[in-house]
Design an enzyme around this catalytic site. Structure first.
Site, PDB file in Angstrom:
ATOM      1  N   ARG A  59      48.278  38.485  50.802  1.00  0.00           N
ATOM      2  CA  ARG A  59      48.116  38.216  52.234  1.00  0.00           C
ATOM      3  C   ARG A  59      46.871  38.881  52.810  1.00  0.00           C
ATOM      4  NH1 ARG A  59      54.500  38.529  53.898  1.00  0.00           N
ATOM      5  NH2 ARG A  59      54.908  36.339  53.497  1.00  0.00           N
ATOM      6  N   LYS A  68      70.426  23.123  48.320  1.00  0.00           N
ATOM      7  CA  LYS A  68      71.368  22.385  49.177  1.00  0.00           C
ATOM      8  C   LYS A  68      70.721  21.296  50.012  1.00  0.00           C
ATOM      9  CE  LYS A  68      74.773  25.997  49.797  1.00  0.00           C
ATOM     10  NZ  LYS A  68      75.343  26.960  50.722  1.00  0.00           N
ATOM     11  N   GLY A  71      59.865  28.171  51.502  1.00  0.00           N
ATOM     12  CA  GLY A  71      60.961  28.844  50.795  1.00  0.00           C
ATOM     13  C   GLY A  71      60.545  29.407  49.455  1.00  0.00           C
ATOM     14  N   GLY A 130      58.992  30.029  56.040  1.00  0.00           N
ATOM     15  CA  GLY A 130      59.704  29.401  57.151  1.00  0.00           C
ATOM     16  C   GLY A 130      58.799  28.517  57.996  1.00  0.00           C
TER      17      GLY A 130
HETATM   18  P1  AMP Z   1      65.715  26.439  48.156  1.00  0.00           P
HETATM   19  O1  AMP Z   1      65.511  27.807  48.739  1.00  0.00           O
HETATM   20  O2  AMP Z   1      66.601  25.549  48.948  1.00  0.00           O
HETATM   21  O3  AMP Z   1      64.401  25.785  47.773  1.00  0.00           O
HETATM   22  O4  AMP Z   1      66.565  26.647  46.829  1.00  0.00           O
HETATM   23  C1  AMP Z   1      66.065  27.368  45.750  1.00  0.00           C
HETATM   24  C2  AMP Z   1      67.220  27.703  44.862  1.00  0.00           C
HETATM   25  O5  AMP Z   1      67.829  26.532  44.377  1.00  0.00           O
HETATM   26  C3  AMP Z   1      66.794  28.482  43.654  1.00  0.00           C
HETATM   27  O6  AMP Z   1      67.290  29.780  43.765  1.00  0.00           O
HETATM   28  C4  AMP Z   1      67.436  27.734  42.491  1.00  0.00           C
HETATM   29  O7  AMP Z   1      68.056  28.575  41.564  1.00  0.00           O
HETATM   30  C5  AMP Z   1      68.457  26.853  43.175  1.00  0.00           C
HETATM   31  N1  AMP Z   1      68.804  25.675  42.370  1.00  0.00           N
HETATM   32  C6  AMP Z   1      67.967  24.739  41.904  1.00  0.00           C
HETATM   33  N2  AMP Z   1      68.637  23.847  41.143  1.00  0.00           N
HETATM   34  C7  AMP Z   1      69.934  24.211  41.145  1.00  0.00           C
HETATM   35  C8  AMP Z   1      71.115  23.696  40.531  1.00  0.00           C
HETATM   36  N3  AMP Z   1      71.071  22.595  39.774  1.00  0.00           N
HETATM   37  N4  AMP Z   1      72.268  24.341  40.734  1.00  0.00           N
HETATM   38  C9  AMP Z   1      72.302  25.450  41.505  1.00  0.00           C
HETATM   39  N5  AMP Z   1      71.236  25.982  42.111  1.00  0.00           N
HETATM   40  C10 AMP Z   1      70.055  25.381  41.942  1.00  0.00           C
END
Ligand code: AMP
Length: 395
Positions: A35, A197, A353, A376
């Site tokens: 940064r 999710k 993220g 964010g």
């Molecule tokens: P995000 O912050 O929403 O981009 O989510 C990132 C997280 O999603 C990471 O920590 C990954 O381990 C998790 N992730 C990715 N694929 C899967 C999966 N098939 N099952 C569970 N967690 C997952």
């Protein structure tokens, strides 16, 4: 859009909001100076014009004044990286700060103490912003990481510099990169959305359907879409209450002529563990007791082909549980494909993220066109929101 190049900073004091919220070790050494490096072009341009730089930032989440969150810990690092004498003042407003700012000579840098030692900063207090504003002649916002916050130093302060405010080089680059994907991107435009999710990405998906030609949906989100269409997802992560939404997204995509690519096979494991037994299975036939934790070989090949035919690529979110070596390969291969497409002339933007962590961990940082510095802030931009820190400069 006013940028640094619209001003000559000779004999001017630039009051710059930077994001120096850097990680420190137990001895207060900076462990990742990305940064600080990112703010360098802005600082150098102002110093080369013959101006001086007053840098303001937050560090961590202090409750009142807490020594361990003092920005004095980073002064030497800034001096090393910029290569210019750097002073520090142990307050960010008030007589001491005003004196240090007014004595600052052209060609020099002054770092103010942590803005968040005052509650007024995060509250967006106008009187506090006015006190900060007294310190400089021109306000420069170069902190994308906090541009989604209407804090005193990121947003409220801008009103005190009606004609004398602009974006720094970093923030300008962030805005232009997002625009390249969301507004002016060469077609075909692709978004790859992974992560855990659907619920956390839904606003992005809905916003992005109007901008892209192809959408790859991977990671844990996959299974909500697969189950909604009648597939068996075993013990995979799945949001049952979001299945209707998933079907609606597929319908909207069809209506908008967006091609959605979901995994067709997955690497499934019999436990959420790096040492679990694994097998490749059809994404619609995951046995009970098994969960999909990474993209399978057929999916990786399909995703590669999609990436290679696109000219603009946005990547947010890993394709699997990349933190575990056994399930990192889908994310790594996607990174390789995006790197190859970039080499062939595509524009690629990674951000939001966890994506940046994945990109850094696997060494793709310099193989994509741009890696966003804001988690964010990037997510909110992709959701189509106007960030208050950006709006305040444009007003
Ligand atoms: P995000 O912050 O929403 O981009 O989510 C990132 C997280 O999603 C990471 O920590 C990954 O381990 C998790 N992730 C990715 N694929 C899967 C999966 N098939 N099952 C569970 N967690 C997952």
């Amino acid at each position: 859009m006013k940028t640094l190049n619209d001003f000559n900073f000779k004999d001017k004091k630039a009051l710059i909001r930077v994001d120096f919220n850097v990680p420190l070790d137990a001895d207060f050494n900076v462990t990742d100076a990305t940064r600080i490096q990112a703010a360098k072009p802005t600082i150098i341009k102002i110093l080369e014009d013959g101006g001086s730089c007053i840098l303001m930032s937050h560090l961590g989440r202090p409750k009142g004044v807490q020594e361990e969150f003092s920005l004095k810990h980073i002064v030497n690092k800034v001096e090393d990286i910029i290569g210019v004498e750097t002073q520090f003042v142990s307050d960010c407003v008030g007589p001491e700060a005003e004196k240090a700012a007014s004595n600052l000579e052209p060609g020099k840098i002054l770092i103010l103490e942590n803005l968040r030692f005052y509650d007024e900063e995060t509250k967006g207090d106008t009187a506090f912003a006015e006190k900060l504003a007294k310190l400089g002649d021109i306000y420069v916002n170069d902190a994308f990481g906090t541009a989604h916050r209407a804090h005193a130093s990121t947003t409220i302060i801008a009103q005190f510099f009606p004609e004398k405010k602009c974006f720094g080089h970093l923030l300008e680059q962030e805005i232009k990169s997002i625009d390249k994907v969301m507004k002016t991107g060469e077609k075909p435009v692709l978004a790859v959305l992974g992560g855990a999710k659907v619920s956390s990405k839904i606003t992005i998906i809905e916003n992005i359907l109007d901008k892209v030609d192809h959408l790859i949906i991977g990671g844990g989100m996959t299974f909500t879409f697969i189950k909604a269409q009648g597939g068996s997802v075993g013990d995979s992560i799945c949001e049952d209450d979001k299945m209707d939404l998933a079907l609606d997204i597929l319908k909207q995509a069809k209506a908008k002529n967006v091609q959605i690519h979901l995994p067709v096979d997955v690497l499934a494991a019999n436990a959420f563990s790096n040492d679990a037994d694994t097998q490749v299975v059809d994404v619609t036939k995951i046995p009970d007791g098994w969960q999909g934790l990474d993209a399978g070989p057929k999916s990786k090949a399909i995703f590669h082909d999609v990436v290679m035919k696109c000219k603009t690529i946005l990547w947010n979110g890993p394709l699997g549980v990349f933190e575990m070596e056994s399930f990192a390969n889908g994310t790594i291969e996607l990174g390789n494909s995006i790197a190859e497409a970039t080499k062939n002339g595509a524009f690629s933007l990674v951000g939001g993220g966890d994506s940046v962590a994945a990109v850094k961990q696997f060494g793709f940082e310099n193989k994509v066109s741009y890696v966003s510095t804001g988690g964010g802030a990037m997510l909110e931009s992709l959701e189509g929101k106007t960030l208050p820190g950006i709006a305040a400069i444009l007003e």
